[in-house]
Design a protein around this motif. Structure first.
Motif, short mmCIF file in Angstrom:
data_model
loop_
_atom_site.label_atom_id
_atom_site.label_comp_id
_atom_site.label_asym_id
_atom_site.label_seq_id
_atom_site.Cartn_x
_atom_site.Cartn_y
_atom_site.Cartn_z
N ASP A 1 6.59 -0.75 4.20
CA ASP A 1 6.09 -1.52 3.05
C ASP A 1 7.23 -2.17 2.27
O ASP A 1 7.00 -3.08 1.47
N ALA A 2 8.46 -1.70 2.48
CA ALA A 2 9.61 -2.30 1.82
C ALA A 2 10.14 -3.51 2.59
O ALA A 2 11.06 -4.19 2.12
N ASP A 3 9.57 -3.79 3.75
CA ASP A 3 9.94 -4.94 4.56
C ASP A 3 9.15 -6.15 4.04
O ASP A 3 7.92 -6.14 4.09
N PRO A 4 9.80 -7.19 3.54
CA PRO A 4 9.08 -8.34 2.99
C PRO A 4 8.09 -8.96 3.97
O PRO A 4 7.03 -9.43 3.58
N TYR A 5 8.45 -9.00 5.27
CA TYR A 5 7.55 -9.55 6.28
C TYR A 5 7.25 -8.50 7.35
O TYR A 5 7.52 -8.69 8.53
#
Length: 326
Positions: free
Chosen positions: A115-119
């Motif tokens: 969820d911390a990955d922007p994409y």
């Protein structure tokens, strides 16, 4: 039907915090790009087509060599002239400021597929391709983003100048130059130069960039590390100037080639960086040794994998890239 749509979008509609301004703006830009796509089949001056191809290469390398391999990963060193050159090239396609782009990309590598990955590709194809731009960032992206070390870019006066004036620079390099140059020098119509040479080119580069986040994270071989999502996608590599060898890149993110192969048709960016090195502008190009690659394949990858260097595939893929534009 709704369930299928939810699976494809990768999110539940009710839990999306949609930014409607972004939806509207991106929709209008795509409508304009479709008109530009139509115009390119009409009587467009050959010089306009050649200039569009040239400017698309400049824009592409601005993203791949500039924003990605140089400013984000520091996979090679360049002098101040390189800072300025790559920053100017990065401004030819507006994808946020260089600083913001690099922060999100470094976050993407540090917290990939979370969820911390922007994409985050685990949220579905549509989300990792374009949907992440249309909704507000997940709270983990905002919180974990504060922990990313950006000191090198904060200390770079060129990057900070671009950060301060990114909108003005984007107007000049993304819109005015590709629109006015063909109109002024060989009397191309403003409709063609704007909708085809500017908007269509801009949207094409956007989708090529997004394809690395989507197709190259969901489809392809995982030859170097079978435990991660990023994959080797030859066709994405070709149209993105070498960025689709993504399993390799996420395994060795510091390699300036972003691939095991060198500068062939599928990796135009490496050729561009090597050309700068030839003229003494670039030094200390980091790359993984054959021994290191071999050991990593044995440990986490596919030992039976052999890199393909088919000249037919290389030429076909590159021609596909040119045809998409011209």
């Amino acid at each position: 039907m709704i369930c299928r749509l939810r699976n494809w979008f990768g999110v539940r509609f009710g839990h999306l915090d949609i930014v409607w301004l972004n939806v509207f703006m991106l929709s209008m830009i795509h409508v304009a790009a479709l008109y530009g796509f139509y115009l390119k089949f009409l009587n467009v001056n050959i010089y306009t087509r050649l200039f569009a191809i040239f400017y698309c290469h400049v824009s592409g390398c601005g993203v791949t060599a500039g924003r990605h391999r140089y400013f984000s990963h520091r996979s090679f060193k360049g002098n101040r002239a390189v800072d300025i050159l790559l920053a100017m090239m990065a401004c030819t396609t507006f994808e946020q400021s260089i600083y913001t782009w690099c922060r999100d990309h470094r976050l993407h590598h540090k917290h990939s597929e979370t969820d911390a990955d922007p994409y985050n590709s685990n949220r579905g194809f549509f989300f990792c391709h374009v949907g992440w731009i249309l909704v507000r960032k997940h709270k983990d992206v905002k919180e974990k983003g504060k922990s990313i070390d950006m000191s090198d870019l904060l200390d770079n006066p060129v990057v900070m100048f671009e950060y301060k004036y990114c909108l003005q620079l984007a107007l000049i390099f993304t819109v005015l130059i590709p629109t006015l140059v063909p109109w002024y020098f060989w009397n191309e119509s403003l409709a063609v130069t704007f909708f085809y040479g500017t908007v269509y080119r801009f949207v094409l580069i956007l989708h090529i960039t997004w394809s690395v986040n989507s197709f190259a994270h969901l489809y392809g071989m995982r030859n170097y590390d079978k435990h991660i999502n990023p994959a080797e996608n030859t066709y994405v590599s070709t149209i993105s100037m070498g960025e689709g060898f993504h399993n390799y890149h996420h395994t060795f993110p510091w390699d300036y080639k972003a691939a095991e192969l060198s500068n062939d048709f599928r990796n135009f960016t490496t050729f561009f960086i090597d050309s700068l090195a030839y003229f003494g502008m670039v030094t200390e190009r980091k790359t993984a040794s054959k021994q290191l690659i071999g050991k990593r394949i044995e440990r986490t990858g596919d030992p039976g994998y052999k890199s393909s260097t088919s000249i037919v595939k290389n030429i076909f893929g590159y021609l596909l890239f040119v045809v998409l534009l011209a």
